[in-house]
Design an enzyme around this catalytic site. Sequence first.
Site, PDB file in Angstrom:
ATOM      1  N   LYS A   1      35.295  41.379  34.389  1.00 13.62           N
ATOM      2  CA  LYS A   1      35.053  40.208  35.243  1.00 13.62           C
ATOM      3  C   LYS A   1      33.995  40.509  36.301  1.00 13.62           C
ATOM      4  O   LYS A   1      33.119  39.698  36.547  1.00 13.62           O
ATOM      5  CB  LYS A   1      36.339  39.775  35.950  1.00 13.62           C
TER       6      LYS A   1
ATOM      7  N   ARG B   1      45.474  33.271  39.973  1.00 15.33           N
ATOM      8  CA  ARG B   1      46.134  34.207  39.065  1.00 15.33           C
ATOM      9  C   ARG B   1      47.556  33.769  38.718  1.00 15.33           C
ATOM     10  O   ARG B   1      48.222  34.432  37.936  1.00 15.33           O
ATOM     11  CB  ARG B   1      46.234  35.559  39.759  1.00 15.33           C
TER      12      ARG B   1
ATOM     13  N   ARG C   1      36.276  54.435  35.732  1.00 14.31           N
ATOM     14  CA  ARG C   1      35.663  53.430  36.592  1.00 14.31           C
ATOM     15  C   ARG C   1      35.559  53.891  38.049  1.00 14.31           C
ATOM     16  O   ARG C   1      36.513  54.357  38.634  1.00 14.31           O
ATOM     17  CB  ARG C   1      36.486  52.145  36.516  1.00 14.31           C
TER      18      ARG C   1
ATOM     19  N   ARG D   1      39.569  53.323  42.557  1.00 14.03           N
ATOM     20  CA  ARG D   1      40.573  52.462  43.178  1.00 14.03           C
ATOM     21  C   ARG D   1      41.965  53.020  42.924  1.00 14.03           C
ATOM     22  O   ARG D   1      42.269  53.433  41.812  1.00 14.03           O
ATOM     23  CB  ARG D   1      40.468  51.045  42.596  1.00 14.03           C
TER      24      ARG D   1
ATOM     25  N   ARG E   1      49.601  46.199  36.277  1.00 11.30           N
ATOM     26  CA  ARG E   1      48.696  45.055  36.362  1.00 11.30           C
ATOM     27  C   ARG E   1      48.600  44.328  35.023  1.00 11.30           C
ATOM     28  O   ARG E   1      48.517  43.103  34.985  1.00 11.30           O
ATOM     29  CB  ARG E   1      47.301  45.514  36.816  1.00 11.30           C
TER      30      ARG E   1
HETATM   31  P1  ATP Z   1      39.064  43.736  37.843  1.00  9.77           P
HETATM   32  O1  ATP Z   1      38.439  43.322  39.132  1.00  9.77           O
HETATM   33  O2  ATP Z   1      38.606  45.033  37.349  1.00  9.77           O
HETATM   34  O3  ATP Z   1      39.003  42.674  36.806  1.00  9.77           O
HETATM   35  P2  ATP Z   1      41.614  43.102  38.776  1.00  9.77           P
HETATM   36  O4  ATP Z   1      41.283  41.715  38.362  1.00  9.77           O
HETATM   37  O5  ATP Z   1      42.996  43.581  38.547  1.00  9.77           O
HETATM   38  O6  ATP Z   1      40.595  44.056  38.122  1.00  9.77           O
HETATM   39  P3  ATP Z   1      40.960  42.388  41.461  1.00  9.77           P
HETATM   40  O7  ATP Z   1      40.665  41.008  41.036  1.00  9.77           O
HETATM   41  O8  ATP Z   1      39.892  43.100  42.152  1.00  9.77           O
HETATM   42  O9  ATP Z   1      41.361  43.348  40.274  1.00  9.77           O
HETATM   43  O10 ATP Z   1      42.306  42.366  42.318  1.00  9.77           O
HETATM   44  C1  ATP Z   1      42.875  43.539  42.798  1.00  9.77           C
HETATM   45  C2  ATP Z   1      44.233  43.277  43.402  1.00  9.77           C
HETATM   46  O11 ATP Z   1      44.115  42.325  44.472  1.00  9.77           O
HETATM   47  C3  ATP Z   1      45.272  42.686  42.467  1.00  9.77           C
HETATM   48  O12 ATP Z   1      45.922  43.668  41.690  1.00  9.77           O
HETATM   49  C4  ATP Z   1      46.220  42.019  43.485  1.00  9.77           C
HETATM   50  O13 ATP Z   1      47.035  42.980  44.123  1.00  9.77           O
HETATM   51  C5  ATP Z   1      45.256  41.467  44.511  1.00  9.77           C
HETATM   52  N1  ATP Z   1      44.818  40.102  44.198  1.00  9.77           N
HETATM   53  C6  ATP Z   1      43.546  39.697  43.936  1.00  9.77           C
HETATM   54  N2  ATP Z   1      43.487  38.381  43.667  1.00  9.77           N
HETATM   55  C7  ATP Z   1      44.760  37.931  43.734  1.00  9.77           C
HETATM   56  C8  ATP Z   1      45.387  36.671  43.521  1.00  9.77           C
HETATM   57  N3  ATP Z   1      44.668  35.589  43.166  1.00  9.77           N
HETATM   58  N4  ATP Z   1      46.735  36.590  43.684  1.00  9.77           N
HETATM   59  C9  ATP Z   1      47.465  37.644  44.031  1.00  9.77           C
HETATM   60  N5  ATP Z   1      46.956  38.874  44.226  1.00  9.77           N
HETATM   61  C10 ATP Z   1      45.620  39.026  44.083  1.00  9.77           C
HETATM   62 MG    MG Z   2      37.790  41.975  40.313  1.00  8.82          MG
END
Ligand code: ATP
Ligand code: MG
Length: 218
Positions: free
Chosen positions: A20, A94, A128, A161, A172
């Site tokens: 993403k 999410r 990563r 991370r 996750r």
């Molecule tokens: P990547 O960015 O590699 O796709 P990812 O999607 O798991 O990985 P991030 O989107 O960066 O990672 O989010 C990291 C963390 O931030 C999540 O695991 C969660 O703890 C929190 N977080 C981010 N967005 C949300 C959300 N919309 N609702 C709840 N928690 C969130």
């Molecule tokens: Mg992300």
Amino acid sequence: MTATSKLLKTLILGAPASGKGTISSRIVKKYNVAHVSSGDKLRDHIEKQTDLGKEVKKYLNEGKLVPDNVMIKFMITELNKVENKPWLLDGFPRTVGQADALWKVQPVDIVVNLVVPFDVIIDRVKDRWVHLASGRVYNIGFNTPKVEGKDDVTGEDLVQRPDDKPEAVRKRLEIYDSITRPVIEFYKQKGILKEFEGRTSDEIWPKVTAYLDPFFKK
Ligand code: ATP
Ligand code: MG
């Protein structure tokens, strides 16, 4: 369309480490849209030790979701800060609760869903590294930093991370499967979801641009 045509609101979905971040930064660059990444914004608050940062740190480190009430308020405020520019939303919503709340205030126009096999994801996360201040992501063997452990642009340190540890990654992916999949369904029912499959971002990217080009040329 005319100059008064509305500013496109795009959302990118995909499992953790599905690319993403990589695809988002390419979209931002190519179509000149504002990037609103919930994960980057939360990590920024943690880094700066704000009240919000202190509140959410535990969730992020353990790979758990931040509660809906906190996320909804935070992200809707962040989206309202974007002035007169199309935006790309990354990492939010999410949960179906978040998707509902967003739909009521800012219905999105385009939803891009990245479909990457889980075995690829688990492998990828091990290698990563991120530059915290910018959110730039490097993968050893795929886009390796020019100098080991350093950001190409600023020369600052790269870090791994805490939620990229195998334990947290498993958590996750579990959360993604049970809680985030229904969000895909939510947008499918609205008729605006488009899926893109592949094992690498380079494989997925041409399909994404082929789809987005006509929207942004209008
Ligand atoms: P990547 O960015 O590699 O796709 P990812 O999607 O798991 O990985 P991030 O989107 O960066 O990672 O989010 C990291 C963390 O931030 C999540 O695991 C969660 O703890 C929190 N977080 C981010 N967005 C949300 C959300 N919309 N609702 C709840 N928690 C969130
Ligand atoms: Mg992300």
